[in-house]
Design an enzyme around this catalytic site. Sequence first.
Site: not given
Ligand code: KIV
Length: 262
Positions: A180, A82
């Site tokens: 989401e 991410d």
């Molecule tokens: O940061 C995370 O865990 C996410 C999920 C909620 C998809 O982006």
Amino acid sequence: MKKLTITTILKRKNDKPLVMITAYDALFARLFEESADILLVGDSLTMSFGGNFDTLSATMDQMIYHSNAVCKGATNTFVICDMPFGTYFDKKTALKNALRVYQESPADAIKIEGGANKAHLIQYLVDNGIAVCGHIGLLPQSVRAEGGYKVKGKTEEEALSLIADAQAIEKAGAFILVIEGVKADVATRVAQSVSIPVIGIGAGNGVDGQVLVFSDMLGLYEPFVPKFVKQYMDGAAAVKQAVSTYSQEVQSKVFPDENYVY
Ligand code: KIV
């Protein structure tokens, strides 16, 4: 199981649902590897592991550190890292930070939050050799700007906007999309409107796979349990019970007995 690639992930559209779960370290990544298709090093780690109230404080250094740990624990699993809040606000910054992920970890792809308004960034990253996962609907990184976590897709206008987001992200070159906190019927329409796999979290069953935050689904995170989270075990109770027994045995000198000494 063979490690998935972008090509084999794309083939899972309208096929066997993709299983995605978050992982933040080698220990759990190793445990998840045999059941998960994709591990997501989510910036949610700054909440469940870092103790923060939202995801906004995650940094590139943290995401790279945790991505390395996850990749070491699950060498045979596709890993998505991410991109934290503020690390992709323009093309140059996005590419600089995405390149850090590729150069400083073996992660296979990155994820950025946002819809059509982020398509130009996705396109730029993809043009420069980065594999990108999109993320639309409820965007945790927008929690302060929106004044809370708001379920999306409640009106036809929102539904059409989500479909436009997904299509813009697909056109920009993303190979997969997380959706989401979206009404299930709308998430299904979104999934049907694109040819890349759409992975749901709090978005019902009409999509191409599911993702859950592991500390939520193992019942380890106590502060808040969202409605969409199914807890597959009561991890908090199991951990507390084990540590309590250890504590009692240390205090009563039951542990260590002759089985645990040299
Ligand atoms: O940061 C995370 O865990 C996410 C999920 C909620 C998809 O982006």
